[in-house]
Design an enzyme around this catalytic site. Structure first.
Site, PDB file in Angstrom:
ATOM      1  N   TRP A 356      28.004  -6.607  14.375  1.00 16.61           N
ATOM      2  CA  TRP A 356      28.180  -7.836  13.966  1.00 16.61           C
ATOM      3  C   TRP A 356      27.715  -7.475  12.383  1.00 16.61           C
ATOM      4  CZ3 TRP A 356      24.579 -11.946  12.434  1.00 16.61           C
ATOM      5  CH2 TRP A 356      23.181 -11.759  11.413  1.00 16.61           C
ATOM      6  N   ASP A 357      27.871  -6.657  11.620  1.00 20.10           N
ATOM      7  CA  ASP A 357      27.579  -6.114  10.514  1.00 20.10           C
ATOM      8  C   ASP A 357      28.428  -6.338   9.525  1.00 20.10           C
ATOM      9  OD1 ASP A 357      25.946  -4.681  11.672  1.00 20.10           O
ATOM     10  OD2 ASP A 357      25.013  -3.502  10.198  1.00 20.10           O
ATOM     11  N   GLU A 499      15.516 -10.061  15.423  1.00 18.16           N
ATOM     12  CA  GLU A 499      15.312  -8.981  16.307  1.00 18.16           C
ATOM     13  C   GLU A 499      14.026  -8.831  16.928  1.00 18.16           C
ATOM     14  OE1 GLU A 499      19.248  -7.082  16.636  1.00 18.16           O
ATOM     15  OE2 GLU A 499      17.646  -6.231  15.281  1.00 18.16           O
ATOM     16  N   LYS A 613      12.313 -10.443  11.345  1.00 18.48           N
ATOM     17  CA  LYS A 613      12.405  -8.918  11.039  1.00 18.48           C
ATOM     18  C   LYS A 613      13.963  -9.191   9.669  1.00 18.48           C
ATOM     19  CE  LYS A 613      15.422  -5.251  11.827  1.00 18.48           C
ATOM     20  NZ  LYS A 613      16.078  -4.747  13.501  1.00 18.48           N
ATOM     21  N   GLN A 614      14.519 -10.277   9.554  1.00 18.41           N
ATOM     22  CA  GLN A 614      15.403 -10.761   8.196  1.00 18.41           C
ATOM     23  C   GLN A 614      15.800 -11.975   8.297  1.00 18.41           C
ATOM     24  OE1 GLN A 614      18.072  -7.952  11.336  1.00 18.41           O
ATOM     25  NE2 GLN A 614      19.110  -9.089  11.160  1.00 18.41           N
TER      26      GLN A 614
END
Length: 790
Positions: A356-357, A499, A613-614
């Site tokens: 998806w980056d 994640e 995580k993000q």
């Protein structure tokens, strides 16, 4: 040791430099200084070999599977950069003798790598080296190396063992049959190989030229051929103060290239065409070829993007140029059948797979600045519908369910099943992303929506876009699960962008994006059925849209969308996140490298802690902020930022953009700086496996979407500038509805120019403007009006 201050004059803030060689810390510079053109990427290993080096040459789209129990990956091509040098019989190495004045540089402006140093051999022979290298943006198949050696005060005999070395692998996996080797006229070296499973032919040719004191040296080389290896050995004597120049030109062609990927293809065509191309290039020589390459960069990149910032901190401009450089070299603009790997073409990390980056962090750069390339990247996903439909069917769903990791468009899901070690059990950790991280499907649709809204490209929508939107909506309609107790649809057992939280129910980002996907399909259905009934009939026949439309209407209305809780208007990231245990995250927030949490916990334990995580909820606000109030965004930003470790390189830029939106200017710049330092920072171990492609895109996004405030909001162009205090001004060009629009932003004013003098409408801090030519808007007045209205 990295140094960013060595560019002087017209190269100021254009040069990335390494000023101290370490054989133990090779990976960072090999990665961040890699060369490429979207067709291929060449990791910048030194010519002379070292134990810890990683030599990579990747050609986009040439995926191969080593074994039926492994996943497909970009194969590491034969190495053409290694040159074994001996001086009076002694092996040349910077680990031997004495090295003075060492500098290795990537000139971002010219896309040329150089290395300069003086070397004194253990026997006291002094030589000055100046080595240059490029991968052409003009001829996508060309690699050039030029090595100048200036002798000192003693006669020496210097030898070069050079050619094509196919004794390469991907962490032990060998992707090629041994192939054929040939030397023509004791000068032109050719190696032809075929991948073991995908049966892609690769032809690599190389040629050398030596000049001494300006005159060509006609020396007789020794021809060498070994298993998976072919080359030449040249030996030349130098007198005191002699100057020797070696040129090595190489080209790479594959049967996957469009000009050869045809039904009537024969290997002999590839051999002969590639060899003749190299013969022609050898007549031009390194200096002429690199001039054409320099011009291509100036015309295709720097003149086109026209993006500059005037900052009191010169690193900011360098970081932005670094991002533009890498966004260019990573992107296969030449072929819509290919995507962008998470490590671009700079290393073996993530096997060259697309995530998806691309759609969320990289593609927006092209959508806003180079729509033709954006369309090419979206067509890659259109061709990937074959694999997406296959994955949906295998999982018991309808429509198209995009793979978490993608390779060749028709390959389907290629995410590895097993990953790193579990520090508690000692077993391999299962990678669940390929099974249950499903938001990528609607992320791709959001990119289609953004592209169509920005460009108005109806032809793309008719040929590709509508089908992507409709078939993904069919997937989501079949994926939703009915909750009888609450009388609503849920999305259970997923991984969201965060994640560190696996097997969760109702991840807010996933649910909202699925809802967006369904509503967009409904909107397009209604528009097409009314405005273009004949084309609608074709799509309806192919995709059974009338039946699906009723499902979309009902399920979109009944899909659960997590709302802010009453006490603090925080939206639950998923059904359980806000009930999880809280711990002191201070040490992990202040970590020098990512992932230190796993020195103390395994993933199962992390899954039970309020730690991310993000960006997860916050990336939802970035992509769909118009659906939420500023009050809700602020409350959630503050709550989740404190719990986010930014252990993913994707995260910092998103938080920087939101912080700037919220007026947290100091925090926004701090996060932008950290994002820029993921690859450019002082740590020499940050990028060993390759650059962080999404973070590279994030640098641009934080600059343009964040500080310049340029965004697509609810179908409208919005420009809310808020430059960092130490940025005096900024200029850039975006594309809106087929027209270049130039922006010039200072601390006081926003200047908008419609380059084709076609009317453009946009908003600045809530006020609507239109312009057919040129308009200047006072920023503070516009911002105060907005804040006063609030």
């Amino acid at each position: 040791m990295m140094d960013y201050s060595l560019g002087k004059g017209n190269l100021e803030n254009w040069v990335v430099s390494e000023t101290e060689f370490s054989a133990d810390k090779l990976g960072k510079v090999e990665s961040i200084m890699y060369l490429g053109n979207g067709y291929m990427g060449l990791r910048s290993a030194t010519e002379e070999p070292y134990l810890n080096e990683v030599r990579n040459l990747f050609v986009n789209g040439t995926f191969n599977k080593f074994d039926e129990k492994e996943v497909t990956e970009l194969p590491n091509m034969a190495d053409v950069t290694r040159i074994d040098i001996r001086v009076d019989g002694e092996r040349f190495s910077l680990e031997l003798g004495e090295t003075r004045g060492y500098v290795r540089q990537l000139n971002l402006k010219s896309a040329e790598l150089t290395r300069t140093f003086e070397w004194v051999s253990p026997k006291g022979k002094e030589l000055h080296f100046h080595i240059k290298r490029f991968v052409s943006l003009d001829n996508l198949h060309l690699i050039g190396i030029q090595m100048e050696v200036e002798n000192g005060q003693h006669p020496v005999e210097i030898s070069f063992n050079t050619g094509i070395n196919a004794q390469m692998n991907n962490n032990g996996s060998q992707h090629f049959h041994e192939g054929d080797r040939r030397i023509f006229d004791k000068r032109f070296v050719q190696l032809v190989q075929t991948t073991t499973e995908s049966k892609i032919d690769v032809a690599i040719n190389t040629v050398h030229k030596f000049t001494k004191n300006g005159k060509e040296v006609k020396t007789e080389p020794v021809m060498q051929m070994d298993r998976r290896k072919v080359g030449l050995k040249y030996t030349i004597s130098l007198q005191p103060n002699d100057n020797l120049t070696m040129e090595k030109l190489t080209n790479v062609y594959t049967s996957r290239d469009k000009e050869f990927d045809k039904p009537n293809y024969h290997l002999e065509q590839l051999r002969e065409h590639s060899l003749q191309d190299l013969r022609k290039m050898s007549e031009s020589g390194y200096n002429l070829l690199i001039e054409v390459h320099h011009d291509a960069w100036q015309q295709k990149v720097w003149n086109k993007y026209n993006l500059e910032i005037n900052s009191e901190d010169s690193f900011d401009l360098l970081a932005l140029r670094f991002a533009l450089y890498h966004l260019t070299v990573m992107t296969p603009a030449h072929d819509e059948r290919m995507g962008i790997g998470a490590k671009a073409l700079s290393g073996e990390g993530y096997k060259g797979h697309s995530f998806w980056d691309t759609e969320v962090f990289i593609l927006p750069f092209f959508t806003f600045t180079n729509p033709e390339v954006a369309k090419s990247l979206l067509k890659y996903r259109y061709y990937g519908l074959v694999g997406a439909r296959k994955k949906a069917e295998e999982n018991g769903y309808e429509g198209a369910m995009y793979p978490w990791e993608a390779a060749w468009p028709t390959d389907g899901e290629v995410t590895p099943v097993w990953g790193a070690v579990d520090i508690i059990t000692g077993k391999q950790t299962k990678i669940w992303s390929g099974f249950i991280e499903q938001h990528i499907t609607s992320d791709i649709v959001h990119a289609v929506y953004q592209y169509f809204t920005m460009t108005g490209d109806q032809k793309f929508m008719d040929e590709c876009g509508y089908e992507m939107v409709f078939d993904t909506a069919k997937f989501w309609a079949s994926r939703l699960e009915w909750n009888e107790e609450k009388q609503e649809y849920h999305i259970n057992n997923v991984v969201g962008p965060d994640e560190y939280k696996e097997h969760v129910n109702n991840n807010a980002f996933t649910n909202y994006m699925a809802h967006f996907n369904l509503k967009l399909a409904i909107s397009y259905y209604e528009i097409l059925s009314k405005q273009t009934p004949s084309w609608f009939a074709e799509l309806n026949k192919k995709l059974s849209l009338e039946e699906s439309y009723q499902h979309w209407l009902y399920k979109a209305e009944k899909l659960y969308l997590p709302e802010p809780r009453e006490e603090d208007i925080v939206i639950p990231q998923d059904d359980t996140y806000l009930q999880l245990k809280e711990i002191d995250l201070t040490n992990y927030k202040n970590q020098d490298k990512v992932g230190t949490l796993f020195n103390d916990y395994n993933l199962e334990q992390v899954n039970k802690i309020q730690v991310s995580k993000q960006a997860d909820i916050n990336i939802l606000f970035f992509m769909m902020g118009h659906a939420f109030s500023q009050e809700v965004i602020r409350a959630n930003f503050n709550y989740y930022e404190s719990k986010t470790l930014h252990d993913s390189s994707l995260s910092l830029s998103t938080h920087a953009i939101l912080a700037n939106d919220l007026g947290e200017e100091q925090l926004a710049y701090s996060l932008f700086k950290k994002a820029s330092e993921i690859d450019l920072g002082s740590s020499m171990l940050s990028s060993d496996e390759g650059i962080h492609a999404a973070s590279i895109g994030g640098i641009w996004q934080a600059t343009v979407f964040g500080f310049a405030g340029v965004r697509l909001i609810d179908g409208k162009l919005r420009i809310n500038p808020r430059l960092p205090k130490h940025w005096n001004d900024m200029k850039l060009t975006i594309h809106w509805k087929g027209q270049p629009v130039s922006l010039f932003i200072t601390q006081a004013t926003l200047s908008v120019k419609a380059e084709n003098q076609k009317k453009i409408e946009f908003e600045v801090f809530g006020k609507s403007y239109e312009c057919k030519d040129h308009i200047v808007i006072p920023i503070e007045v516009a911002r105060e009006c907005k804040e006063g209205a609030l």
